[in-house]
Scaffold this motif. Structure first.
Motif, PDB file in Angstrom:
ATOM      1  N   GLN A   5      23.416 111.913   2.932  1.00  0.00           N
ATOM      2  CA  GLN A   5      24.529 111.377   3.721  1.00  0.00           C
ATOM      3  C   GLN A   5      25.389 112.514   4.283  1.00  0.00           C
ATOM      4  O   GLN A   5      25.826 112.459   5.433  1.00  0.00           O
ATOM      5  CB  GLN A   5      25.388 110.444   2.866  1.00  0.00           C
ATOM      6  CG  GLN A   5      24.698 109.148   2.510  1.00  0.00           C
ATOM      7  CD  GLN A   5      25.465 108.368   1.460  1.00  0.00           C
ATOM      8  OE1 GLN A   5      25.842 108.913   0.422  1.00  0.00           O
ATOM      9  NE2 GLN A   5      25.705 107.091   1.727  1.00  0.00           N
ATOM     10  N   ILE A   6      25.615 113.532   3.447  1.00  0.00           N
ATOM     11  CA  ILE A   6      26.376 114.706   3.909  1.00  0.00           C
ATOM     12  C   ILE A   6      25.632 115.380   5.049  1.00  0.00           C
ATOM     13  O   ILE A   6      26.223 115.737   6.073  1.00  0.00           O
ATOM     14  CB  ILE A   6      26.634 115.697   2.746  1.00  0.00           C
ATOM     15  CG1 ILE A   6      27.567 115.053   1.712  1.00  0.00           C
ATOM     16  CG2 ILE A   6      27.230 117.005   3.273  1.00  0.00           C
ATOM     17  CD1 ILE A   6      27.736 115.862   0.437  1.00  0.00           C
ATOM     18  N   GLU A   8      23.569 114.092   7.223  1.00  0.00           N
ATOM     19  CA  GLU A   8      23.707 113.285   8.443  1.00  0.00           C
ATOM     20  C   GLU A   8      25.060 113.523   9.105  1.00  0.00           C
ATOM     21  O   GLU A   8      25.149 113.658  10.327  1.00  0.00           O
ATOM     22  CB  GLU A   8      23.556 111.799   8.129  1.00  0.00           C
ATOM     23  CG  GLU A   8      22.130 111.380   7.888  1.00  0.00           C
ATOM     24  CD  GLU A   8      22.023 109.881   7.589  1.00  0.00           C
ATOM     25  OE1 GLU A   8      22.842 109.093   8.097  1.00  0.00           O
ATOM     26  OE2 GLU A   8      21.112 109.515   6.836  1.00  0.00           O
ATOM     27  N   GLN A   9      26.118 113.564   8.307  1.00  0.00           N
ATOM     28  CA  GLN A   9      27.459 113.779   8.841  1.00  0.00           C
ATOM     29  C   GLN A   9      27.609 115.192   9.407  1.00  0.00           C
ATOM     30  O   GLN A   9      28.238 115.386  10.436  1.00  0.00           O
ATOM     31  CB  GLN A   9      28.518 113.526   7.765  1.00  0.00           C
ATOM     32  CG  GLN A   9      28.713 112.068   7.438  1.00  0.00           C
ATOM     33  CD  GLN A   9      29.151 111.258   8.652  1.00  0.00           C
ATOM     34  OE1 GLN A   9      28.370 110.473   9.178  1.00  0.00           O
ATOM     35  NE2 GLN A   9      30.356 111.474   9.111  1.00  0.00           N
ATOM     36  N   LYS A  12      25.955 115.303  12.726  1.00  0.00           N
ATOM     37  CA  LYS A  12      26.777 114.553  13.679  1.00  0.00           C
ATOM     38  C   LYS A  12      27.964 115.397  14.144  1.00  0.00           C
ATOM     39  O   LYS A  12      28.287 115.421  15.336  1.00  0.00           O
ATOM     40  CB  LYS A  12      27.261 113.265  13.016  1.00  0.00           C
ATOM     41  CG  LYS A  12      27.992 112.317  13.918  1.00  0.00           C
ATOM     42  CD  LYS A  12      28.227 111.003  13.178  1.00  0.00           C
ATOM     43  CE  LYS A  12      29.495 110.351  13.643  1.00  0.00           C
ATOM     44  NZ  LYS A  12      29.875 109.209  12.838  1.00  0.00           N
ATOM     45  N   ILE A  13      28.593 116.111  13.213  1.00  0.00           N
ATOM     46  CA  ILE A  13      29.735 116.964  13.551  1.00  0.00           C
ATOM     47  C   ILE A  13      29.292 118.156  14.403  1.00  0.00           C
ATOM     48  O   ILE A  13      29.977 118.545  15.350  1.00  0.00           O
ATOM     49  CB  ILE A  13      30.462 117.436  12.275  1.00  0.00           C
ATOM     50  CG1 ILE A  13      31.175 116.231  11.625  1.00  0.00           C
ATOM     51  CG2 ILE A  13      31.445 118.563  12.570  1.00  0.00           C
ATOM     52  CD1 ILE A  13      31.662 116.486  10.213  1.00  0.00           C
ATOM     53  N   GLU A  54      36.606 115.323   8.034  1.00  0.00           N
ATOM     54  CA  GLU A  54      35.619 114.279   7.755  1.00  0.00           C
ATOM     55  C   GLU A  54      35.434 114.036   6.257  1.00  0.00           C
ATOM     56  O   GLU A  54      35.317 112.904   5.812  1.00  0.00           O
ATOM     57  CB  GLU A  54      34.275 114.664   8.395  1.00  0.00           C
ATOM     58  CG  GLU A  54      33.150 113.687   8.116  1.00  0.00           C
ATOM     59  CD  GLU A  54      33.347 112.328   8.789  1.00  0.00           C
ATOM     60  OE1 GLU A  54      32.848 111.340   8.223  1.00  0.00           O
ATOM     61  OE2 GLU A  54      33.992 112.257   9.847  1.00  0.00           O
ATOM     62  N   PHE A  55      35.388 115.135   5.493  1.00  0.00           N
ATOM     63  CA  PHE A  55      35.079 115.023   4.068  1.00  0.00           C
ATOM     64  C   PHE A  55      36.316 115.124   3.178  1.00  0.00           C
ATOM     65  O   PHE A  55      36.206 115.088   1.956  1.00  0.00           O
ATOM     66  CB  PHE A  55      34.050 116.084   3.669  1.00  0.00           C
ATOM     67  CG  PHE A  55      32.729 115.905   4.365  1.00  0.00           C
ATOM     68  CD1 PHE A  55      31.844 114.912   3.968  1.00  0.00           C
ATOM     69  CD2 PHE A  55      32.369 116.713   5.433  1.00  0.00           C
ATOM     70  CE1 PHE A  55      30.632 114.738   4.613  1.00  0.00           C
ATOM     71  CE2 PHE A  55      31.157 116.552   6.086  1.00  0.00           C
ATOM     72  CZ  PHE A  55      30.287 115.550   5.678  1.00  0.00           C
TER      73      PHE A  55
END
Length: 82
Positions: A5-6, A8-9, A12-13, A54-55
């Motif tokens: 999941q990280i 993917e993010q 995306k960033i 984001e995180f």
């Protein structure tokens, strides 16, 4: 949050800053952010700020210097989120 999941993010960033779209299409943990994706080094500050937002983490300057690949980003974020 899992490493997948990280990952993917992170991708995306990074996407708006990537100059090599072919490299982005085959991005993996070993993909070098500056050399493979052709992200402008001056834009890395923006990328790091986006990661922090984001995180919901803070990334130390010395940690930023050790990040070269997408996998390095995932590991750093995973460790920092604890």
């Amino acid at each position: 949050m899992s490493d997948a999941q990280i990952f993917e993010q992170v991708v995306k960033i990074l996407t708006p800053y990537v100059k090599d779209q072919d490299a982005l299409a085959s991005v993996g943990n070993e993909t070098n952010i500056l050399e493979d994706l052709k992200v402008n080094s001056a834009r890395l500050v923006d990328v790091v700020l986006a990661f922090e937002d984001e995180f919901d983490i803070e990334i130390a300057d010395e940690d930023v210097d050790s990040v070269n690949t997408v996998g390095d980003c995932v590991s750093l974020i995973s460790r920092t989120k604890g």
